[in-house]
Design a protein around this motif. Structure first.
Motif, PDB file in Angstrom:
ATOM      1  N   ASN A 131      -5.138   2.386  -2.578  1.00 30.51           N
ATOM      2  CA  ASN A 131      -3.833   2.973  -2.213  1.00 30.51           C
ATOM      3  C   ASN A 131      -2.711   2.377  -3.051  1.00 30.51           C
ATOM      4  O   ASN A 131      -1.694   1.899  -2.545  1.00 30.51           O
ATOM      5  CB  ASN A 131      -3.550   2.789  -0.721  1.00 30.51           C
ATOM      6  N   ARG A 132      -2.919   2.461  -4.358  1.00 32.62           N
ATOM      7  CA  ARG A 132      -1.936   1.963  -5.321  1.00 32.62           C
ATOM      8  C   ARG A 132      -1.853   2.933  -6.500  1.00 32.62           C
ATOM      9  O   ARG A 132      -2.771   3.704  -6.746  1.00 32.62           O
ATOM     10  CB  ARG A 132      -2.335   0.571  -5.833  1.00 32.62           C
ATOM     11  N   MET A 133      -0.748   2.848  -7.227  1.00 31.55           N
ATOM     12  CA  MET A 133      -0.595   3.678  -8.407  1.00 31.55           C
ATOM     13  C   MET A 133      -1.245   2.996  -9.603  1.00 31.55           C
ATOM     14  O   MET A 133      -1.336   1.764  -9.670  1.00 31.55           O
ATOM     15  CB  MET A 133       0.890   3.937  -8.701  1.00 31.55           C
ATOM     16  N   THR A 134      -1.679   3.800 -10.551  1.00 32.28           N
ATOM     17  CA  THR A 134      -2.344   3.271 -11.746  1.00 32.28           C
ATOM     18  C   THR A 134      -1.315   2.919 -12.821  1.00 32.28           C
ATOM     19  O   THR A 134      -0.138   3.269 -12.734  1.00 32.28           O
ATOM     20  CB  THR A 134      -3.336   4.292 -12.323  1.00 32.28           C
ATOM     21  N   ASP A 135      -1.785   2.283 -13.877  1.00 38.14           N
ATOM     22  CA  ASP A 135      -0.913   1.930 -14.997  1.00 38.14           C
ATOM     23  C   ASP A 135      -0.353   3.165 -15.684  1.00 38.14           C
ATOM     24  O   ASP A 135       0.744   3.120 -16.248  1.00 38.14           O
ATOM     25  CB  ASP A 135      -1.677   1.068 -16.006  1.00 38.14           C
ATOM     26  N   ASP A 142      -4.881   5.358  -7.148  1.00 36.59           N
ATOM     27  CA  ASP A 142      -6.129   4.713  -6.737  1.00 36.59           C
ATOM     28  C   ASP A 142      -6.296   4.951  -5.236  1.00 36.59           C
ATOM     29  O   ASP A 142      -5.643   4.286  -4.420  1.00 36.59           O
ATOM     30  CB  ASP A 142      -6.069   3.217  -7.060  1.00 36.59           C
ATOM     31  N   GLU A 143      -7.152   5.898  -4.869  1.00 38.93           N
ATOM     32  CA  GLU A 143      -7.318   6.264  -3.460  1.00 38.93           C
ATOM     33  C   GLU A 143      -8.059   5.197  -2.666  1.00 38.93           C
ATOM     34  O   GLU A 143      -8.018   5.213  -1.438  1.00 38.93           O
ATOM     35  CB  GLU A 143      -8.047   7.603  -3.353  1.00 38.93           C
ATOM     36  N   VAL A 144      -8.741   4.296  -3.350  1.00 38.31           N
ATOM     37  CA  VAL A 144      -9.452   3.217  -2.655  1.00 38.31           C
ATOM     38  C   VAL A 144      -8.471   2.102  -2.270  1.00 38.31           C
ATOM     39  O   VAL A 144      -8.413   1.664  -1.119  1.00 38.31           O
ATOM     40  CB  VAL A 144     -10.588   2.656  -3.531  1.00 38.31           C
ATOM     41  N   PHE A 187       0.846  -1.185   0.000  1.00 40.64           N
ATOM     42  CA  PHE A 187       0.000   0.000   0.000  1.00 40.64           C
ATOM     43  C   PHE A 187       0.887   1.244   0.000  1.00 40.64           C
ATOM     44  O   PHE A 187       1.878   1.310   0.733  1.00 40.64           O
ATOM     45  CB  PHE A 187      -0.923   0.015   1.218  1.00 40.64           C
ATOM     46  N   ILE A 188       0.543   2.208  -0.833  1.00 42.49           N
ATOM     47  CA  ILE A 188       1.334   3.428  -0.994  1.00 42.49           C
ATOM     48  C   ILE A 188       0.511   4.623  -0.523  1.00 42.49           C
ATOM     49  O   ILE A 188      -0.649   4.784  -0.913  1.00 42.49           O
ATOM     50  CB  ILE A 188       1.761   3.601  -2.466  1.00 42.49           C
ATOM     51  N   TYR A 189       1.136   5.457   0.297  1.00 42.59           N
ATOM     52  CA  TYR A 189       0.446   6.628   0.844  1.00 42.59           C
ATOM     53  C   TYR A 189       1.244   7.887   0.485  1.00 42.59           C
ATOM     54  O   TYR A 189       2.430   7.996   0.806  1.00 42.59           O
ATOM     55  CB  TYR A 189       0.305   6.499   2.358  1.00 42.59           C
ATOM     56  N   ILE A 190       0.574   8.824  -0.190  1.00 43.36           N
ATOM     57  CA  ILE A 190       1.244  10.019  -0.690  1.00 43.36           C
ATOM     58  C   ILE A 190       0.581  11.273  -0.119  1.00 43.36           C
ATOM     59  O   ILE A 190      -0.602  11.244   0.252  1.00 43.36           O
ATOM     60  CB  ILE A 190       1.224  10.048  -2.232  1.00 43.36           C
ATOM     61  N   PRO A 191       1.315  12.391  -0.039  1.00 46.07           N
ATOM     62  CA  PRO A 191       0.763  13.610   0.558  1.00 46.07           C
ATOM     63  C   PRO A 191      -0.425  14.197  -0.210  1.00 46.07           C
ATOM     64  O   PRO A 191      -1.217  14.946   0.364  1.00 46.07           O
ATOM     65  CB  PRO A 191       1.949  14.590   0.524  1.00 46.07           C
ATOM     66  N   GLU A 192      -0.529  13.862  -1.493  1.00 47.70           N
ATOM     67  CA  GLU A 192      -1.620  14.411  -2.304  1.00 47.70           C
ATOM     68  C   GLU A 192      -2.986  13.860  -1.905  1.00 47.70           C
ATOM     69  O   GLU A 192      -4.024  14.408  -2.280  1.00 47.70           O
ATOM     70  CB  GLU A 192      -1.369  14.111  -3.788  1.00 47.70           C
ATOM     71  N   SER A 193      -2.987  12.766  -1.150  1.00 43.62           N
ATOM     72  CA  SER A 193      -4.229  12.124  -0.724  1.00 43.62           C
ATOM     73  C   SER A 193      -4.202  11.936   0.789  1.00 43.62           C
ATOM     74  O   SER A 193      -3.169  11.561   1.354  1.00 43.62           O
ATOM     75  CB  SER A 193      -4.368  10.758  -1.423  1.00 43.62           C
ATOM     76  N   SER A 194      -5.308  12.211   1.447  1.00 44.10           N
ATOM     77  CA  SER A 194      -5.358  12.123   2.910  1.00 44.10           C
ATOM     78  C   SER A 194      -5.089  10.702   3.392  1.00 44.10           C
ATOM     79  O   SER A 194      -5.522   9.715   2.783  1.00 44.10           O
ATOM     80  CB  SER A 194      -6.731  12.573   3.427  1.00 44.10           C
TER      81      SER A 194
END
Length: 405
Positions: free
Chosen positions: A372-376, A368-370, A210-217
């Motif tokens: 918590n992954r990056m898209t293609d 993908d905020e649901v 799971f990836i968490y970035i500052p752009e998403s809460s």
């Protein structure tokens, strides 16, 4: 043109170093050497502080072998610093340029450095001093506007993705371990580095990432639920955390532990250790945290050849634009494809005032905020940037580096 009269150049490296920052320096020096320019090429020792204290080193006499060695030397070979400059100090810098007949100023740095370069350009104009100002971008955070990506990012991305892949292989050795591993990536306001860990996949990967970035809460409760779900499915969990992640209220996750630097910016780092304690207490699952810290920006052995070559070429392009008498610009990269649909970049000027102190964020359509992954689409963006390997000459089993100062 300035080079027809007595005229000199100066180059400054600023902000956090990268694995490839010295390639831009080498590219610039090489391009100047191959041109008709007859002046001296100076380097400021210690970044902007070197300008203020007139600590200049003459790079004109740098030997070819030493210059070549810069290409596989990480860190800022001229030295760097962080300093909040004042308008009075800028005037002093311009006066120093006058004294040393410096009419070309090249600033290698991030968005804060582009802000300083823009101020120097504007004040030189007000003072009536003929000065060509060119910004050369660098940033492992990849947060500079005006360029498809920043030199330094591809290598840091490759380092992090490789490191995660290595750790995954290690953890996979313990079957049914169900552990939680947190890896903290740099990224004050943007998640480009954490996002690059989405490249760390392998066949039969039985873990969850799971990836968490500052752009998403960041929602702690959701994170805990994801970990518990993985545990129930007998899977290890990897959490890739940008150091600057915030909760739904816009607060840094470990805000109570934050200190501030000389520029009054929060000294980020430590969120992985904080979450380690919280997650282990909440779930009872064995948890560990890893903070690569400056390793992610200083590993030349895991650098991207694409990144190395682009950093060098952007230094060369800076002199080309200076010879065309462009000023007040940053050299940016634009992504194109050749006739065979292969990835290439072209180097174009961007106005400093349009990029100074501004940030480029990860598009939320690439996240993908649901899940918590990056898209293609993000994978397609980042893959070309990590291609190729740097061959580093070794002495007694260790890299042979070169410093200018």
């Amino acid at each position: 043109m300035f080079y027809l009269v007595k005229s000199n150049c100066i180059v400054v490296q600023s902000g956090g170093p990268t694995a490839v920052i010295n390639n831009s320096l080498a590219g610039l020096i090489d391009s100047i050497e191959y041109s008709r320019f007859k002046g001296e090429v100076y380097g400021a020792i210690g970044g902007i502080q070197g300008l203020l204290e007139e600590r200049y080193i003459n790079l004109t006499s740098l030997k070819d072998d030493d210059k070549f060695r810069l290409r596989w030397t990480p860190g800022a070979a001229l030295g760097t610093c962080r300093h909040k400059i004042t308008f009075d100090e800028v005037e002093n810098i311009i006066n120093s340029f006058k004294k040393h007949s410096i009419h070309y100023f090249f600033y290698i740095g991030g968005n804060g450095s582009m802000y300083v370069a823009n101020i120097i350009n504007n004040i030189a104009i007000k003072m009536g001093y003929s000065l060509i100002v060119i910004g050369i971008p660098k940033s492992i955070d990849n947060d500079l506007l005006g360029t498809d990506h920043s030199p330094g990012y591809g290598s840091a991305a490759k380092f992090l993705a490789t490191s995660l892949l290595d750790v995954k292989m290690d953890v996979a050795s313990y079957k049914g371990g169900r552990r939680v591993t947190i890896i903290e990536a740099m990224g004050r306001h943007t998640g480009w580095l954490a996002a690059a860990c989405s490249l760390a996949t392998f066949q039969h990967d039985e873990s969850q990432t799971f990836i968490y970035i500052p752009e998403s809460s960041f929602y702690l409760e959701k994170c805990i639920n994801q970990i518990n779900e993985s545990y129930r499915n007998k899977m290890d969990t990897f959490l890739i955390i940008s150091e600057g992640i915030k909760n739904e209220n816009g607060q840094i996750i470990n805000e109570n532990e934050i200190e501030y630097d000389s520029l009054n910016r929060p000294k980020l780092g430590g969120v992985s250790n904080y979450l380690n304690q919280v997650i282990e207490a909440e779930t009872g699952i064995q948890t560990r945290s890893i903070t690569p810290s400056i390793w992610q920006r200083s590993s030349i052995l895991l650098s991207s050849k694409t990144d190395v070559e682009e950093a060098y070429e952007i230094g060369k392009a800076a002199w080309d634009y200076a010879m065309k008498e462009y000023s007040g610009v940053m050299i940016g990269m634009e992504r194109e494809k050749d006739s065979d649909n292969n990835y290439i970049v072209v180097y174009k000027e961007k106005q400093l005032e349009e990029v100074a102190s501004k940030e480029k964020f990860v598009p939320l359509k690439w996240y993908d905020e649901v899940k918590n992954r990056m898209t293609d689409d993000f994978i397609s963006y980042v893959k070309p940037l990590i291609q190729g390997e740097m061959i580093v000459p070794m002495t007694n089993g260790l890299p042979k580096y070169k410093y200018v100062i």
